[in-house]
Write a protein that holds these residues in place. Structure first.
Motif, PDB file in Angstrom:
ATOM      1  N   ILE A  39       8.181 -11.113  17.927  1.00 45.50           N
ATOM      2  CA  ILE A  39       8.055 -12.666  17.243  1.00 45.50           C
ATOM      3  C   ILE A  39       6.987 -12.596  16.238  1.00 45.50           C
ATOM      4  CG2 ILE A  39       8.533 -13.353  19.535  1.00 45.50           C
ATOM      5  CD1 ILE A  39       5.599 -14.331  19.889  1.00 45.50           C
ATOM      6  N   LYS A  40       7.066 -13.738  15.544  1.00 43.98           N
ATOM      7  CA  LYS A  40       6.136 -14.364  14.522  1.00 43.98           C
ATOM      8  C   LYS A  40       5.484 -15.396  14.950  1.00 43.98           C
ATOM      9  CE  LYS A  40       9.607 -16.497  11.802  1.00 43.98           C
ATOM     10  NZ  LYS A  40      10.240 -16.517  10.594  1.00 43.98           N
ATOM     11  N   LYS A  41       4.154 -15.496  14.681  1.00 44.62           N
ATOM     12  CA  LYS A  41       3.358 -16.781  14.789  1.00 44.62           C
ATOM     13  C   LYS A  41       2.794 -16.992  13.625  1.00 44.62           C
ATOM     14  CE  LYS A  41       2.110 -15.500  19.659  1.00 44.62           C
ATOM     15  NZ  LYS A  41       0.705 -15.434  20.383  1.00 44.62           N
ATOM     16  N   LYS A  42       2.737 -18.236  13.106  1.00 49.93           N
ATOM     17  CA  LYS A  42       2.099 -18.882  11.859  1.00 49.93           C
ATOM     18  C   LYS A  42       0.729 -19.355  12.124  1.00 49.93           C
ATOM     19  CE  LYS A  42       2.921 -21.210   7.732  1.00 49.93           C
ATOM     20  NZ  LYS A  42       4.040 -22.093   6.874  1.00 49.93           N
ATOM     21  N   LYS A  43      -0.440 -18.786  11.361  1.00 45.00           N
ATOM     22  CA  LYS A  43      -1.592 -19.353  11.389  1.00 45.00           C
ATOM     23  C   LYS A  43      -2.147 -19.590  10.083  1.00 45.00           C
ATOM     24  CE  LYS A  43      -2.375 -17.472  15.923  1.00 45.00           C
ATOM     25  NZ  LYS A  43      -3.577 -16.569  16.701  1.00 45.00           N
ATOM     26  N   GLY A  44      -2.201 -20.732   9.770  1.00 45.18           N
ATOM     27  CA  GLY A  44      -2.516 -21.184   8.268  1.00 45.18           C
ATOM     28  C   GLY A  44      -1.429 -20.962   7.586  1.00 45.18           C
ATOM     29  N   ASN A  45      -1.482 -20.106   6.583  1.00 45.00           N
ATOM     30  CA  ASN A  45      -0.132 -20.052   5.696  1.00 45.00           C
ATOM     31  C   ASN A  45       0.148 -18.620   5.589  1.00 45.00           C
ATOM     32  OD1 ASN A  45      -0.210 -22.206   4.547  1.00 45.00           O
ATOM     33  ND2 ASN A  45      -1.648 -21.769   2.876  1.00 45.00           N
ATOM     34  N   THR A  46      -0.226 -17.689   6.891  1.00 42.54           N
ATOM     35  CA  THR A  46       0.048 -16.268   7.176  1.00 42.54           C
ATOM     36  C   THR A  46       0.873 -16.065   8.229  1.00 42.54           C
ATOM     37  OG1 THR A  46      -2.085 -15.591   6.220  1.00 42.54           O
ATOM     38  CG2 THR A  46      -1.159 -13.997   7.385  1.00 42.54           C
ATOM     39  N   GLY A  96       0.290  -7.166  13.371  1.00 41.80           N
ATOM     40  CA  GLY A  96      -0.414  -7.466  12.116  1.00 41.80           C
ATOM     41  C   GLY A  96       0.564  -8.492  11.095  1.00 41.80           C
ATOM     42  N   THR A  97       0.547  -8.289   9.946  1.00 37.84           N
ATOM     43  CA  THR A  97       1.284  -8.923   8.987  1.00 37.84           C
ATOM     44  C   THR A  97       2.369  -8.106   8.553  1.00 37.84           C
ATOM     45  OG1 THR A  97      -0.141  -7.965   6.907  1.00 37.84           O
ATOM     46  CG2 THR A  97      -1.000 -10.488   8.100  1.00 37.84           C
ATOM     47  N   ALA A  98       3.341  -8.943   7.779  1.00 36.65           N
ATOM     48  CA  ALA A  98       4.576  -8.020   7.361  1.00 36.65           C
ATOM     49  C   ALA A  98       4.266  -6.934   6.600  1.00 36.65           C
ATOM     50  CB  ALA A  98       5.475  -9.012   6.879  1.00 36.65           C
ATOM     51  N   GLU A  99       2.970  -7.179   5.465  1.00 39.57           N
ATOM     52  CA  GLU A  99       2.580  -6.371   4.670  1.00 39.57           C
ATOM     53  C   GLU A  99       1.712  -5.048   5.352  1.00 39.57           C
ATOM     54  OE1 GLU A  99       1.798  -9.504   4.269  1.00 39.57           O
ATOM     55  OE2 GLU A  99       3.167 -10.115   2.964  1.00 39.57           O
ATOM     56  N   GLY A 100       1.195  -5.296   6.325  1.00 35.36           N
ATOM     57  CA  GLY A 100       0.325  -4.376   7.060  1.00 35.36           C
ATOM     58  C   GLY A 100       1.429  -3.371   8.016  1.00 35.36           C
ATOM     59  N   VAL A 101       2.346  -4.058   8.574  1.00 37.29           N
ATOM     60  CA  VAL A 101       3.326  -3.430   9.249  1.00 37.29           C
ATOM     61  C   VAL A 101       4.042  -2.447   8.334  1.00 37.29           C
ATOM     62  CG1 VAL A 101       5.399  -3.405  10.632  1.00 37.29           C
ATOM     63  CG2 VAL A 101       3.364  -5.004  11.006  1.00 37.29           C
ATOM     64  N   ALA A 102       4.334  -2.977   6.960  1.00 41.64           N
ATOM     65  CA  ALA A 102       5.388  -2.056   6.037  1.00 41.64           C
ATOM     66  C   ALA A 102       4.490  -0.996   5.560  1.00 41.64           C
ATOM     67  CB  ALA A 102       5.888  -3.014   5.028  1.00 41.64           C
ATOM     68  N   ARG A 103       3.131  -1.457   5.489  1.00 34.83           N
ATOM     69  CA  ARG A 103       2.188  -0.385   4.881  1.00 34.83           C
ATOM     70  C   ARG A 103       2.064   0.915   6.053  1.00 34.83           C
ATOM     71  NH1 ARG A 103      -1.308  -3.758   2.704  1.00 34.83           N
ATOM     72  NH2 ARG A 103      -2.192  -4.084   4.659  1.00 34.83           N
ATOM     73  N   LEU A 104       2.256   0.533   7.058  1.00 35.21           N
ATOM     74  CA  LEU A 104       2.045   1.582   8.230  1.00 35.21           C
ATOM     75  C   LEU A 104       3.116   2.484   8.196  1.00 35.21           C
ATOM     76  CD1 LEU A 104       0.342  -0.242  11.019  1.00 35.21           C
ATOM     77  CD2 LEU A 104      -0.708   1.716   9.612  1.00 35.21           C
ATOM     78  N   VAL A 105       4.421   1.859   8.134  1.00 34.86           N
ATOM     79  CA  VAL A 105       5.669   2.381   8.179  1.00 34.86           C
ATOM     80  C   VAL A 105       5.755   3.565   6.980  1.00 34.86           C
ATOM     81  CG1 VAL A 105       8.110   2.325   8.074  1.00 34.86           C
ATOM     82  CG2 VAL A 105       6.869   0.734   9.576  1.00 34.86           C
ATOM     83  N   GLN A 106       5.493   2.900   5.925  1.00 33.34           N
ATOM     84  CA  GLN A 106       5.653   3.866   4.608  1.00 33.34           C
ATOM     85  C   GLN A 106       4.412   4.812   4.379  1.00 33.34           C
ATOM     86  OE1 GLN A 106       5.384   0.854   1.443  1.00 33.34           O
ATOM     87  NE2 GLN A 106       7.430   0.100   1.900  1.00 33.34           N
ATOM     88  N   ASP A 107       3.470   4.798   5.045  1.00 35.49           N
ATOM     89  CA  ASP A 107       2.273   5.840   5.167  1.00 35.49           C
ATOM     90  C   ASP A 107       2.894   7.094   5.779  1.00 35.49           C
ATOM     91  OD1 ASP A 107       0.008   7.253   4.784  1.00 35.49           O
ATOM     92  OD2 ASP A 107      -1.100   5.927   6.316  1.00 35.49           O
TER      93      ASP A 107
END
Length: 73
Positions: free
Chosen positions: A10-17, A41-52
């Motif tokens: 699921i996703k949760k929005k806090k502020g603009n993130t 984490g954020t979408a960018e953080g999850v994508a960074r972990l997958v690509q690493d």
């Protein structure tokens, strides 16, 4: 009475993130409830972990039985 769990993302929005979580839902006394959640984490953080390539890919994840001691008592 707690029935078997079902996991989803699921996703949760806090502020603009947007932040993502893996949640396990189960029926507790006939009503759906979140019984456990894990922060991803954020979408960018999850994508960074997958690509690493150095990041380990888990083959299994530990689970915690929520309310099991109380149910057995």
């Amino acid at each position: 009475m707690v029935l078997p769990c079902m996991a989803s993302i699921i996703k949760k929005k806090k502020g603009n993130t947007l932040y993502y979580y893996v949640v396990e839902s189960a029926r507790v006394d006939g009503k759906p409830r979140i019984v456990h959640q894990t922060y991803l984490g954020t979408a960018e953080g999850v994508a960074r972990l997958v690509q690493d390539s150095g990041a380990p890919v888990p083959l299994a994840a530990p689970t915690v039985e929520f309310g099991l001691p109380a149910a057995q008592w």
